[in-house]
Design an enzyme around this catalytic site. Sequence first.
Site, PDB file in Angstrom:
ATOM      1  N   CYS A 125     -11.415  33.752  -1.471  1.00  0.00           N
ATOM      2  CA  CYS A 125     -12.882  32.691  -1.285  1.00  0.00           C
ATOM      3  C   CYS A 125     -14.140  33.131  -1.103  1.00  0.00           C
ATOM      4  O   CYS A 125     -13.817  33.631  -1.871  1.00  0.00           O
ATOM      5  CB  CYS A 125     -11.966  31.885   0.577  1.00  0.00           C
ATOM      6  SG  CYS A 125     -12.671  30.542   0.631  1.00  0.00           S
TER       7      CYS A 125
ATOM      8  N   HIS B  44      -6.373  31.207  -0.307  1.00  0.00           N
ATOM      9  CA  HIS B  44      -6.305  32.295   0.759  1.00  0.00           C
ATOM     10  C   HIS B  44      -4.535  32.700   0.504  1.00  0.00           C
ATOM     11  O   HIS B  44      -3.769  32.397   1.303  1.00  0.00           O
ATOM     12  CB  HIS B  44      -6.651  31.881   1.901  1.00  0.00           C
ATOM     13  CG  HIS B  44      -8.143  31.421   2.617  1.00  0.00           C
ATOM     14  ND1 HIS B  44      -8.725  32.083   3.111  1.00  0.00           N
ATOM     15  CD2 HIS B  44      -8.729  30.485   2.233  1.00  0.00           C
ATOM     16  CE1 HIS B  44      -9.606  31.912   3.692  1.00  0.00           C
ATOM     17  NE2 HIS B  44     -10.341  30.790   2.878  1.00  0.00           N
TER      18      HIS B  44
ATOM     19  N   GLU C 231      -3.711  35.566   2.094  1.00  0.00           N
ATOM     20  CA  GLU C 231      -2.584  36.513   3.485  1.00  0.00           C
ATOM     21  C   GLU C 231      -2.669  34.975   4.529  1.00  0.00           C
ATOM     22  O   GLU C 231      -2.056  35.205   5.308  1.00  0.00           O
ATOM     23  CB  GLU C 231      -4.474  36.400   4.023  1.00  0.00           C
ATOM     24  CG  GLU C 231      -5.324  35.831   4.504  1.00  0.00           C
ATOM     25  CD  GLU C 231      -6.340  34.974   3.842  1.00  0.00           C
ATOM     26  OE1 GLU C 231      -6.507  34.818   2.611  1.00  0.00           O
ATOM     27  OE2 GLU C 231      -7.279  34.631   4.161  1.00  0.00           O
TER      28      GLU C 231
HETATM   29  N1  GLN Z   1     -18.427  29.348   2.386  1.00  0.00           N
HETATM   30  C1  GLN Z   1     -17.890  28.768   1.794  1.00  0.00           C
HETATM   31  C2  GLN Z   1     -17.251  27.874   0.771  1.00  0.00           C
HETATM   32  O1  GLN Z   1     -17.059  27.096   2.166  1.00  0.00           O
HETATM   33  C3  GLN Z   1     -15.687  30.421   1.205  1.00  0.00           C
HETATM   34  C4  GLN Z   1     -15.272  29.733   2.554  1.00  0.00           C
HETATM   35  C5  GLN Z   1     -14.275  30.718   2.822  1.00  0.00           C
HETATM   36  O2  GLN Z   1     -14.273  32.236   2.623  1.00  0.00           O
HETATM   37  N2  GLN Z   1     -13.042  29.790   3.392  1.00  0.00           N
HETATM   38  O3  GLN Z   1     -16.754  27.318   0.484  1.00  0.00           O
END
Ligand code: GLN
Length: 532
Positions: free
Chosen positions: A380, A506, A508
């Site tokens: 992310c 994600h 994970e």
């Molecule tokens: N802050 C970034 C976004 O909102 C990444 C979010 C995250 O890593 N979950 O896109």
Amino acid sequence: MKYIFITGGVVSSLGKGLAAASLGTLLELRGLRVVFQKFDPYLNVDPGTMNPFQHGEVYVLNDGAETDLDLGHYERFTNCVLSRHNNLTSGQVYENVILRERRGDYLGKTVQVIPHVTDEIKNRIHEVSDERTADIVITEIGGTTGDIEGLPFLEAIRQFILEVGAQNVVNVHVTLVPYIKAAGELKTKPTQQSIAKLREIGLQPQVLLCRTEHPLDAELRQKLSMFCNVSLRGVIEARDVKHTIYEMPLMLNAEGLDDLVCELLHIEAPPPDLANWRKFVERVVSPKKQVKIAVVGKYIDLQDAYKSIYESLTHAAASQDCGIDLKLIDAETLTDGVEGHLQDVAGVLIPGGFGERGVEGKISAARFARENKVPYLGLCLGMQVATIEFARNVCGLEKANSTEFDENTADPVICLLDEQREVKAKGASMRLGTWPTKIAKGTVAEKIYGAGEVLERHRHRYEFNMKYRKQMDDKGFIISGTSPDGSLAELIELRDHPYFLACQYHPEFQSKPNKPHPLFKAFVQACLANER
Ligand code: GLN
């Protein structure tokens, strides 16, 4: 349908979630189908708006629900797949009751905690009690017995037991039996008092799960049994695990927990086959080799902030019969140069995150991994910083940034889509939950996944800006996964690098003990290759 309710006493952080998950593992390995539910007495509608200091990790489900990290334990330890129905907060309960009141559903009546709030809670238990998919519903109640907020939940459970019959329910109370050094003794009084509180409300546990640093001797068990009105077999020792949380089901099984629970629920089920679980635990406990991996994040001192990531690394490492020597690095400390911090690691992982703090340190870490051919896994925000880094240092777009950190940047390589720009509310307003990713042919990603399309969970607002795709691709930055219509970048990799992968989602949230996630597994393999 059978029901298990899990409450906690004396102090918080006793590992109720892990205890619930471990009991679920044992029941599932006995051939039973389990489903979990977590009740959280706080007034937030969901934990999505709490920071990691308050709450640890926010665990995201397939349907996009932002939930308590205990749901992560449930999904990792068993085969259950959960949805927003499986996490109920007081915030949701009151939101629903008040909505109904305004709609006129209670017309003419005074709306009260009993029966309206408790009915709402009971309905939720019924909602997940689907005989087609589950034999047992395990419900964990967050917080500690005696908390004011928890009372409506406990009252609802009391009523619920009356309705479905005590023969279909087991109440498990997770408690602390502290060791007083000066006296050289384990003490039962806090547990006695906690049980007294529960009985005041009308709940009598049949099982006491005693968290303790020392073994419970016969005399102490007798005392707990007598004072707490729990059978001797119901007094279960739950010692601190020696090495890994995955030992917990084995320990509880040795204490006879699953036998007793089946008996109390009048269920006939063969003993659990623990062979595979045991093998996994052995590989975690005594691996043949070690690999050093750096996690560069913002909440490094907080054990719970990146829980699913640490677990995913454990699963992946065990599959390679190796252990992970984790080097946790606070991204803010990297501003004065990264070499000193990263030269001894075999791989670099950058987790998700929000806000500007520490971002420049993460960008430096991504640069170090790219330039030194160190395996990199970006999750992310970890993909977004890798993008910014590549744009700045390879494509010569010096001011490249995400509009999250610099709204007026000349080169917004990461930015908001138009539809997100109008969104002002913070709760549940991100791109959330499972979305398909189309994997490009001939990429490393295709080899790793062995599939043309994968489903992964998301939780983010900002996206890769496709205007820069061609320019970056020309220099070796490949978008190897996109949304099916090709408009959103989901997965990137670098052409001339042994392993540099980063995803907007994600992974994970989808790794399990004997089923590591492909991206984590391939990352650990690459790290191992880099060690030699
Ligand atoms: N802050 C970034 C976004 O909102 C990444 C979010 C995250 O890593 N979950 O896109």
